[in-house]
Write a protein that holds these residues in place. Structure first.
Motif, PDB file in Angstrom:
ATOM      1  N   GLN A  17      -4.607 -33.060 -43.557  1.00  0.00           N
ATOM      2  CA  GLN A  17      -4.872 -34.186 -44.447  1.00  0.00           C
ATOM      3  C   GLN A  17      -6.359 -34.508 -44.581  1.00  0.00           C
ATOM      4  O   GLN A  17      -6.795 -35.036 -45.607  1.00  0.00           O
ATOM      5  CB  GLN A  17      -4.126 -35.432 -43.970  1.00  0.00           C
ATOM      6  CG  GLN A  17      -4.595 -35.977 -42.625  1.00  0.00           C
ATOM      7  CD  GLN A  17      -3.838 -37.245 -42.208  1.00  0.00           C
ATOM      8  OE1 GLN A  17      -2.766 -37.536 -42.727  1.00  0.00           O
ATOM      9  NE2 GLN A  17      -4.417 -37.990 -41.270  1.00  0.00           N
ATOM     10  N   ASP A  46       1.560 -35.016 -40.814  1.00  0.00           N
ATOM     11  CA  ASP A  46       0.658 -36.035 -41.352  1.00  0.00           C
ATOM     12  C   ASP A  46       0.873 -36.163 -42.865  1.00  0.00           C
ATOM     13  O   ASP A  46       1.947 -35.864 -43.376  1.00  0.00           O
ATOM     14  CB  ASP A  46      -0.797 -35.695 -40.991  1.00  0.00           C
ATOM     15  CG  ASP A  46      -1.271 -34.386 -41.610  1.00  0.00           C
ATOM     16  OD1 ASP A  46      -0.473 -33.736 -42.335  1.00  0.00           O
ATOM     17  OD2 ASP A  46      -2.437 -34.017 -41.397  1.00  0.00           O
ATOM     18  N   ARG A  47      -0.155 -36.544 -43.590  1.00  0.00           N
ATOM     19  CA  ARG A  47      -0.032 -36.778 -45.034  1.00  0.00           C
ATOM     20  C   ARG A  47      -0.308 -35.543 -45.883  1.00  0.00           C
ATOM     21  O   ARG A  47      -0.416 -35.640 -47.116  1.00  0.00           O
ATOM     22  CB  ARG A  47      -0.988 -37.891 -45.468  1.00  0.00           C
ATOM     23  CG  ARG A  47      -0.653 -39.275 -44.940  1.00  0.00           C
ATOM     24  CD  ARG A  47      -1.569 -40.325 -45.562  1.00  0.00           C
ATOM     25  NE  ARG A  47      -1.482 -40.366 -47.014  1.00  0.00           N
ATOM     26  CZ  ARG A  47      -2.442 -39.961 -47.845  1.00  0.00           C
ATOM     27  NH1 ARG A  47      -3.593 -39.469 -47.378  1.00  0.00           N
ATOM     28  NH2 ARG A  47      -2.276 -40.048 -49.155  1.00  0.00           N
ATOM     29  N   THR A  48      -0.402 -34.386 -45.269  1.00  0.00           N
ATOM     30  CA  THR A  48      -0.755 -33.180 -46.019  1.00  0.00           C
ATOM     31  C   THR A  48       0.136 -32.976 -47.236  1.00  0.00           C
ATOM     32  O   THR A  48      -0.341 -32.817 -48.362  1.00  0.00           O
ATOM     33  CB  THR A  48      -0.679 -31.937 -45.121  1.00  0.00           C
ATOM     34  OG1 THR A  48      -1.627 -32.049 -44.062  1.00  0.00           O
ATOM     35  CG2 THR A  48      -1.000 -30.674 -45.920  1.00  0.00           C
TER      36      THR A  48
END
Length: 259
Positions: A17, A46-48
């Motif tokens: 991310q 995560d926010r990837t």
């Protein structure tokens, strides 16, 4: 070329991310319309994939700018790269890690104009090294030769993996050997790509341009000594032990004295 893209750009991610947006913006900002961007994620926590999803939505329906995504468990970086090779439909394939960038906006357009309709085993160029914020650090120490051949790699990875555009038809028959090489399968892969190109009597093409801004902290960078030992074995496999030992005396010295 028909409906098929000229370039398959592959980005493999895992909890990226902090760096992935820079890579996505780099590809999205290209002036050329004739590529696909394949993102293979290893089930990031995560926010990837949220960021990737937003990117895919922005580019949905755009002519010549396909975004294809996969997020599933894999057996490591090179296994994920093999997945991307199987998915690729472009004429040439290149691997652009999270944090890496195409050097400037017209790179793909200029490469397309240079290469024309002829088939090349590899289209290649130079690489700049950047830091975690994408700022220029230095030029890469190893420089691309005027004419790239199988024997060029006796001196190490003269062409950075991220500036090595392989003919996809060859790549599909030459997957990464991720079972034997954890850190340097890219080095083995480039040599095998070159050998297959030679067998098919296909030339290479030197763009003479800086193609990629490479983020310095990659998997190999973080595992210098383990990568060095793998490269020794790979070089011995392809060129023989005398060449491998002679070349790695210098490689080993450089790693030992590096702070």
């Amino acid at each position: 070329m028909g409906d098929k893209p000229l370039f398959s750009i592959v980005t493999v991610t895992y909890n990226a991310q902090e760096t992935i947006e820079r890579t996505l913006r780099s590809v999205e900002g290209q002036t050329y319309e004739g590529y696909e961007h394949i993102i293979v994620d290893g089930l990031s926590g995560d926010r990837t994939m949220e960021i990737v999803g937003e990117y895919a939505k922005r580019n949905e329906g755009k002519q010549g700018r396909a975004v294809r995504t996969v997020s599933e468990r894999d057996k490591g970086l090179y296994d994920a790269m093999n997945k991307a090779i199987r998915l690729a439909t472009g004429k040439y394939i290149v691997f652009l890690n999270a944090g890496d960038k195409l050097h400037y906006r017209t790179i793909l357009e200029e490469m397309a104009a240079m290469t024309g309709e002829r088939d090349y085993c590899v289209v290649y160029g130079e690489t700049d090294i950047v830091d975690g914020e994408g700022k220029f650090l230095r030029q890469r120490r190893l420089r691309a030769p005027e004419t790239l051949t199988v024997n060029s790699f006796k001196s190490g990875m003269l062409v950075c993996h991220q500036s090595f555009y392989a003919l996809t038809a060859i790549a599909k028959e030459t997957p990464y050997d991720y079972l034997n090489y954890r850190y340097s399968a890219d080095y083995d892969w480039t040599i095998r790509i070159m050998k297959e190109g030679r067998r098919r009597n296909l030339p290479t093409f030197n763009t003479g341009m800086i193609l990629t801004d490479y983020l310095s902290e990659g998997l190999t960078t973080k595992n210098h000594r383990k990568s060095l030992m793998e490269r020794l074995r790979i070089m011995a496999k392809h060129y023989g032990w005398p060449v491998a030992v002679a070349e790695h005396l210098w490689f080993a010295l450089r790693v030992i004295v590096k702070p």
